[in-house]
Structures are given as structure tokens and as C-alpha cells.
Design a protein around this motif. Sequence first.
Motif, PDB file in Angstrom:
ATOM      1  N   ILE A  57      61.677  60.637 -12.437  1.00  0.00           N
ATOM      2  CA  ILE A  57      60.921  60.252 -13.438  1.00  0.00           C
ATOM      3  C   ILE A  57      61.946  60.009 -14.970  1.00  0.00           C
ATOM      4  O   ILE A  57      61.968  58.559 -15.116  1.00  0.00           O
ATOM      5  CB  ILE A  57      60.043  61.327 -14.144  1.00  0.00           C
ATOM      6  CG1 ILE A  57      58.970  61.456 -12.714  1.00  0.00           C
ATOM      7  CG2 ILE A  57      59.139  60.886 -15.281  1.00  0.00           C
ATOM      8  CD1 ILE A  57      58.046  62.898 -13.003  1.00  0.00           C
ATOM      9  N   SER A  58      62.717  60.976 -15.521  1.00  0.00           N
ATOM     10  CA  SER A  58      63.357  60.662 -16.590  1.00  0.00           C
ATOM     11  C   SER A  58      64.522  59.798 -16.249  1.00  0.00           C
ATOM     12  O   SER A  58      64.918  59.000 -17.176  1.00  0.00           O
ATOM     13  CB  SER A  58      63.892  62.003 -17.105  1.00  0.00           C
ATOM     14  OG  SER A  58      62.969  62.884 -17.467  1.00  0.00           O
ATOM     15  N   GLY A  59      65.036  59.666 -15.016  1.00  0.00           N
ATOM     16  CA  GLY A  59      66.006  58.936 -14.694  1.00  0.00           C
ATOM     17  C   GLY A  59      65.755  57.433 -14.612  1.00  0.00           C
ATOM     18  O   GLY A  59      66.619  56.583 -14.631  1.00  0.00           O
ATOM     19  N   ALA A  60      64.501  57.128 -14.631  1.00  0.00           N
ATOM     20  CA  ALA A  60      64.062  55.709 -14.716  1.00  0.00           C
ATOM     21  C   ALA A  60      64.474  54.943 -15.751  1.00  0.00           C
ATOM     22  O   ALA A  60      64.609  53.728 -15.914  1.00  0.00           O
ATOM     23  CB  ALA A  60      62.676  55.777 -14.686  1.00  0.00           C
ATOM     24  N   PHE A  61      64.829  55.787 -16.987  1.00  0.00           N
ATOM     25  CA  PHE A  61      65.000  55.289 -18.082  1.00  0.00           C
ATOM     26  C   PHE A  61      66.628  55.502 -18.654  1.00  0.00           C
ATOM     27  O   PHE A  61      66.978  55.369 -19.544  1.00  0.00           O
ATOM     28  CB  PHE A  61      64.407  55.852 -19.333  1.00  0.00           C
ATOM     29  CG  PHE A  61      62.994  55.848 -19.247  1.00  0.00           C
ATOM     30  CD1 PHE A  61      62.269  54.566 -19.338  1.00  0.00           C
ATOM     31  CD2 PHE A  61      62.207  57.051 -18.756  1.00  0.00           C
ATOM     32  CE1 PHE A  61      60.987  54.615 -19.508  1.00  0.00           C
ATOM     33  CE2 PHE A  61      60.801  56.847 -18.491  1.00  0.00           C
ATOM     34  CZ  PHE A  61      60.032  55.557 -18.897  1.00  0.00           C
ATOM     35  N   ALA A  62      67.490  55.571 -17.341  1.00  0.00           N
ATOM     36  CA  ALA A  62      68.925  55.768 -17.542  1.00  0.00           C
ATOM     37  C   ALA A  62      69.540  54.697 -18.137  1.00  0.00           C
ATOM     38  O   ALA A  62      70.530  55.000 -18.839  1.00  0.00           O
ATOM     39  CB  ALA A  62      69.627  56.424 -16.064  1.00  0.00           C
ATOM     40  N   GLU A  63      69.099  53.455 -18.013  1.00  0.00           N
ATOM     41  CA  GLU A  63      69.874  52.218 -18.429  1.00  0.00           C
ATOM     42  C   GLU A  63      69.246  52.043 -20.082  1.00  0.00           C
ATOM     43  O   GLU A  63      70.067  51.326 -20.667  1.00  0.00           O
ATOM     44  CB  GLU A  63      69.561  50.942 -17.653  1.00  0.00           C
ATOM     45  CG  GLU A  63      70.011  51.180 -16.316  1.00  0.00           C
ATOM     46  CD  GLU A  63      69.846  49.911 -15.261  1.00  0.00           C
ATOM     47  OE1 GLU A  63      68.957  48.972 -16.077  1.00  0.00           O
ATOM     48  OE2 GLU A  63      70.017  49.721 -14.382  1.00  0.00           O
ATOM     49  N   TYR A  64      68.555  52.981 -20.444  1.00  0.00           N
ATOM     50  CA  TYR A  64      68.131  52.911 -21.882  1.00  0.00           C
ATOM     51  C   TYR A  64      68.056  54.445 -22.481  1.00  0.00           C
ATOM     52  O   TYR A  64      67.097  55.028 -22.697  1.00  0.00           O
ATOM     53  CB  TYR A  64      66.628  52.087 -21.944  1.00  0.00           C
ATOM     54  CG  TYR A  64      66.495  51.007 -20.974  1.00  0.00           C
ATOM     55  CD1 TYR A  64      66.737  49.854 -21.400  1.00  0.00           C
ATOM     56  CD2 TYR A  64      65.975  51.190 -19.840  1.00  0.00           C
ATOM     57  CE1 TYR A  64      66.662  48.632 -20.882  1.00  0.00           C
ATOM     58  CE2 TYR A  64      65.677  50.164 -18.977  1.00  0.00           C
ATOM     59  CZ  TYR A  64      66.302  48.567 -19.389  1.00  0.00           C
ATOM     60  OH  TYR A  64      65.914  47.495 -18.927  1.00  0.00           O
ATOM     61  N   PRO A  65      69.293  54.666 -22.605  1.00  0.00           N
ATOM     62  CA  PRO A  65      69.394  56.295 -23.068  1.00  0.00           C
ATOM     63  C   PRO A  65      68.991  56.372 -24.494  1.00  0.00           C
ATOM     64  O   PRO A  65      68.615  57.601 -24.994  1.00  0.00           O
ATOM     65  CB  PRO A  65      71.094  56.501 -23.022  1.00  0.00           C
ATOM     66  CG  PRO A  65      71.702  54.786 -23.400  1.00  0.00           C
ATOM     67  CD  PRO A  65      70.599  54.013 -22.281  1.00  0.00           C
ATOM     68  N   LEU A  66      68.577  55.336 -25.383  1.00  0.00           N
ATOM     69  CA  LEU A  66      67.913  55.631 -26.638  1.00  0.00           C
ATOM     70  C   LEU A  66      66.573  55.925 -26.574  1.00  0.00           C
ATOM     71  O   LEU A  66      66.154  56.614 -27.449  1.00  0.00           O
ATOM     72  CB  LEU A  66      68.239  54.484 -27.383  1.00  0.00           C
ATOM     73  CG  LEU A  66      68.079  54.347 -28.931  1.00  0.00           C
ATOM     74  CD1 LEU A  66      68.984  55.474 -29.600  1.00  0.00           C
ATOM     75  CD2 LEU A  66      68.315  53.204 -29.668  1.00  0.00           C
ATOM     76  N   ILE A  67      65.897  55.672 -25.333  1.00  0.00           N
ATOM     77  CA  ILE A  67      64.544  56.083 -25.282  1.00  0.00           C
ATOM     78  C   ILE A  67      64.479  57.748 -25.158  1.00  0.00           C
ATOM     79  O   ILE A  67      63.757  58.153 -26.277  1.00  0.00           O
ATOM     80  CB  ILE A  67      63.913  55.609 -24.143  1.00  0.00           C
ATOM     81  CG1 ILE A  67      63.853  54.078 -24.146  1.00  0.00           C
ATOM     82  CG2 ILE A  67      62.576  56.069 -23.741  1.00  0.00           C
ATOM     83  CD1 ILE A  67      63.385  53.277 -23.006  1.00  0.00           C
ATOM     84  N   GLU A  68      65.159  58.193 -24.415  1.00  0.00           N
ATOM     85  CA  GLU A  68      65.240  59.873 -24.417  1.00  0.00           C
ATOM     86  C   GLU A  68      65.678  60.533 -25.580  1.00  0.00           C
ATOM     87  O   GLU A  68      65.120  61.431 -26.038  1.00  0.00           O
ATOM     88  CB  GLU A  68      65.432  60.092 -23.505  1.00  0.00           C
ATOM     89  CG  GLU A  68      65.206  61.666 -22.699  1.00  0.00           C
ATOM     90  CD  GLU A  68      65.376  62.110 -21.306  1.00  0.00           C
ATOM     91  OE1 GLU A  68      65.168  63.258 -21.032  1.00  0.00           O
ATOM     92  OE2 GLU A  68      65.872  61.254 -20.531  1.00  0.00           O
ATOM     93  N   ALA A  69      66.801  59.723 -26.160  1.00  0.00           N
ATOM     94  CA  ALA A  69      67.302  60.255 -27.314  1.00  0.00           C
ATOM     95  C   ALA A  69      66.396  60.145 -28.504  1.00  0.00           C
ATOM     96  O   ALA A  69      66.334  61.116 -29.182  1.00  0.00           O
ATOM     97  CB  ALA A  69      68.530  59.512 -27.724  1.00  0.00           C
TER      98      ALA A  69
END
Length: 242
Positions: free
Chosen positions: A168-180
Amino acid sequence: MSETLAQQGLKINWAEMPTYNTIMALAAGVGLLLIVALGWQMMTDRPIATEGWAIAFAILGVILFATGLHMTLTWPLAPGGFAFDNIIFGEPALGFGTLMLGAAVVLWRRGRVFAEASLEDGGLRTEQVRRLLWPISIFVFALGLACFGIAAAGWTYTLFAAPPQEPISGAFAEYPLIEATFISGLYVLVGIGSVLTPFALIRLNRVLLAIVGVAWAIAGIAFTLFGALNYFTHIGLIINTM
């Protein structure tokens, strides 16, 4: 599956990477929600079963104090590259857990006074609470400033991003600013409520108290749901990187 993992290449020695911000997030989120709920009961003259509140605060306080203390004093807790977690998760949990334990003691020893007092008694209940909380509200204010610092670090260094091996969270790995942005935003909400607390208590400003309650309620819900989700995502990360 093993060939896929080998291609991805991420292997973690979990013996050197203890992580328990799952239970910390749950306890912190529920703790924020309980504070808002108790404050609402106090301000609306609802009947209060103080022993129950004391037990709830004590249980959450023990969890946050124990995990936060261990993470704060064990440096670094995770030598595999996440030493900053000691500061980001450990120290706020230690501070919040200690506050929860202090509140539990007060509610257990003097709770009956609050329960019997009423707003109809010239605001006796709220005045007692205001005098009791004002000194420690300075520390709450300081913790709020610390939350702003953590949020700024999260945005500046794009922390909190999950690796692609995490479900789930890893789906946004290429967009680190989202989870940050998500996690830093939660710290900002907690910080806003914390820095406003002493000002709200000076004259029991209901507008400021409402802002504090809304900020902590939103952050509490988000931390609780995110912590619950992490029980799946963290287990998946461990399995995918063993």
C-alpha cells in the motif's frame, strides 16, 4: 517470488531494526481523541466517570512511556539507517506518555472533585481544571514547537517515505513527498493544538479551545487509522525483505 525480491534487492536485518511505531501510533491517536472527548465533557457539564478515564489514560500512558523511553535512550534504536526515528517517534511519545500518566494520577486521586463540581457552580469545574493544567501547559507548548520542527524536517528531507517493498504505502515510493506531507501534516496539527493550549487556558477561551479540539481530533483519527493500517503494511514489509 524469491526471484522478484532478489531483483528488487532490498534485504533488511530485522534483528537490528526493531520497530514498534505501530502501537505507538495507535496509543497516540487514541490518546488525542480521549483528551478531546474529556475536554468536551468538562466544558459541556456532562457527568464524568473519572475512574474510567484514569484507567484509560494510564494504559495509554504506560504504552507510550515505555516505548518512547526505550526508543529515546537506545541510540540508535535502528542502526540500519533510521536513527532519526529516535527523535521523531521516541521523544514525542515519551513526552505524551508522561503527560498521560500524570493526568491518570490526577483523575484517580482528585477525579471526584471534578465529577461533583458543575458549570452551574459559577464555572467551578472549569476553573479548577484551568488552574491545574496551566503549569504543565508550558511543556505542552514546547512539545508543540518540537512537532513543528519534526514536520519541517519531514518536508525538508522527505522523510517517512515507504520503500516499494511495503504494501500500500510502497505504491507511492516514487513520490516520497506524498507520505512526507501526510505525516508532517499530522505533526503540524498536533503542534497547532499544543502551542495554543496555554493561551486557551489563560481565560478559558472557547474559540481557542475549539481549535485545539478540532486539530487534535483530526490528528487523533488519522494517527489511529494510520497505525492500524501499518499493522498490515509493516508485516508485509518484513516478509518481503527478510
